[in-house]
Design a protein around this motif. Structure first.
Motif, PDB file in Angstrom:
ATOM      1  N   GLN A 124      64.057  36.507  10.181  1.00  0.00           N
ATOM      2  CA  GLN A 124      65.441  36.028  10.121  1.00  0.00           C
ATOM      3  C   GLN A 124      66.071  36.392   8.790  1.00  0.00           C
ATOM      4  O   GLN A 124      67.235  36.817   8.727  1.00  0.00           O
ATOM      5  CB  GLN A 124      65.489  34.506  10.314  1.00  0.00           C
ATOM      6  CG  GLN A 124      66.920  33.938  10.354  1.00  0.00           C
ATOM      7  CD  GLN A 124      67.706  34.444  11.544  1.00  0.00           C
ATOM      8  OE1 GLN A 124      67.340  34.193  12.693  1.00  0.00           O
ATOM      9  NE2 GLN A 124      68.793  35.197  11.298  1.00  0.00           N
ATOM     10  N   ASP A 162      68.596  43.798  16.896  1.00  0.00           N
ATOM     11  CA  ASP A 162      67.290  43.152  16.679  1.00  0.00           C
ATOM     12  C   ASP A 162      67.470  41.654  16.404  1.00  0.00           C
ATOM     13  O   ASP A 162      68.435  41.231  15.765  1.00  0.00           O
ATOM     14  CB  ASP A 162      66.538  43.786  15.499  1.00  0.00           C
ATOM     15  CG  ASP A 162      65.560  44.879  15.946  1.00  0.00           C
ATOM     16  OD1 ASP A 162      64.964  44.734  17.041  1.00  0.00           O
ATOM     17  OD2 ASP A 162      65.373  45.850  15.206  1.00  0.00           O
ATOM     18  N   THR A 163      66.549  40.898  16.892  1.00  0.00           N
ATOM     19  CA  THR A 163      66.512  39.445  16.638  1.00  0.00           C
ATOM     20  C   THR A 163      65.193  39.130  15.913  1.00  0.00           C
ATOM     21  O   THR A 163      64.312  40.003  15.854  1.00  0.00           O
ATOM     22  CB  THR A 163      66.527  38.670  17.972  1.00  0.00           C
ATOM     23  OG1 THR A 163      65.286  38.956  18.667  1.00  0.00           O
ATOM     24  CG2 THR A 163      67.702  39.077  18.835  1.00  0.00           C
ATOM     25  N   ASP A 165      62.778  37.555  17.005  1.00  0.00           N
ATOM     26  CA  ASP A 165      61.695  37.743  17.975  1.00  0.00           C
ATOM     27  C   ASP A 165      61.395  39.218  18.227  1.00  0.00           C
ATOM     28  O   ASP A 165      60.222  39.624  18.292  1.00  0.00           O
ATOM     29  CB  ASP A 165      62.039  37.067  19.308  1.00  0.00           C
ATOM     30  CG  ASP A 165      61.963  35.546  19.213  1.00  0.00           C
ATOM     31  OD1 ASP A 165      62.496  34.869  20.109  1.00  0.00           O
ATOM     32  OD2 ASP A 165      61.380  35.042  18.220  1.00  0.00           O
ATOM     33  N   THR A 166      62.455  40.046  18.323  1.00  0.00           N
ATOM     34  CA  THR A 166      62.193  41.474  18.564  1.00  0.00           C
ATOM     35  C   THR A 166      61.570  42.109  17.315  1.00  0.00           C
ATOM     36  O   THR A 166      60.714  42.983  17.426  1.00  0.00           O
ATOM     37  CB  THR A 166      63.472  42.237  18.950  1.00  0.00           C
ATOM     38  OG1 THR A 166      64.421  42.184  17.874  1.00  0.00           O
ATOM     39  CG2 THR A 166      64.083  41.671  20.223  1.00  0.00           C
TER      40      THR A 166
END
Ligand code: GRF
Length: 198
Positions: A124, A162-163, A165-166
């Motif tokens: 993050q 992108d997150t 998680d990704t």
């Protein structure tokens, strides 16, 4: 002389599995113990599948007494007599007193390009910073959280969309490549950093 390796985990142990899978044949190391601070960590069963001894030192049974937890952890480790300790998804912060007893013999993998983003929520934080790249680092463990000498890094590009998680999913396979490669080299006495990825 074959070096004994203890692996410390707290969860699924995917990095532990990659290390155990690699410690065969001409590898200078063999696993001697997997220790979890979480009694039902899924990695414990995976260690057993590799016929590696396991132990649990449940930090919750020591209430807030970190020193008591570390004393029991130290007892378990001293009995197993590892030459190298690999922290692999181990989620407890270890005190300076504990790390001093294993300095130069303890490694960790961290999901960021250290010195960026020591601590938690690394994916993050990389996104929030607008970084173009991210990755993982294997380092020697010292008293400074995620601050020891870097022994290897794997670097990936951050893509639009992108997150956390990704990103985690893209970084994890590189962790599984990097950590075994670093352990092989480190155990052979070579601390030259290894760099993977882009
Ligand atoms: C991984 O992202 C690792 O970098 C971090 O914990 C996550 C899970 O690791 N330390 P594992 O699957 O338990 O090895």
């Amino acid at each position: 002389m074959t070096k004994r390796v203890a692996v410390l985990i707290s969860g699924g142990g995917s990095n532990m599995v990659s290390l155990l899978r690699d410690m065969t044949g001409d590898h200078p190391c063999r696993p001697c113990l997997v220790v979890s601070n979480v009694p039902d960590a899924r990695g414990l069963a995976k260690a057993t599948d590799f016929a590696v001894c396991t132990a649990v030192v449940d930090h919750t049974t020591f209430a807030k007494d970190r020193a008591a937890f570390e004393a029991e952890l130290q007892n378990v480790l001293v009995t197993a007599a590892p030459d190298i300790i690999c922290l692999a998804g181990f989620m407890r912060i270890l005190s300076a007193g504990f790390t001093a007893q294993w300095q130069g013999r303890m490694l960790n993998i961290h999901p960021s390009l250290l010195p960026k983003y020591r601590g938690l929520h690394t994916h993050q934080r990389a996104l929030d910073a607008g970084d173009s790249h991210h990755g993982c680092t294997v380092h020697e463990v010292t008293a400074e959280l995620d601050g020891g000498p870097i022994l290897g890094q794997a670097r990936i590009a951050i893509d639009d969309g992108d997150t956390p998680d990704t990103l985690a999913a893209k970084v994890l396979p590189y962790e599984h490549q990097l950590y075994p490669a670093v352990l092989r080299r480190y155990a052979a006495g070579d601390h030259t950093p290894i760099y993977l990825g882009v």
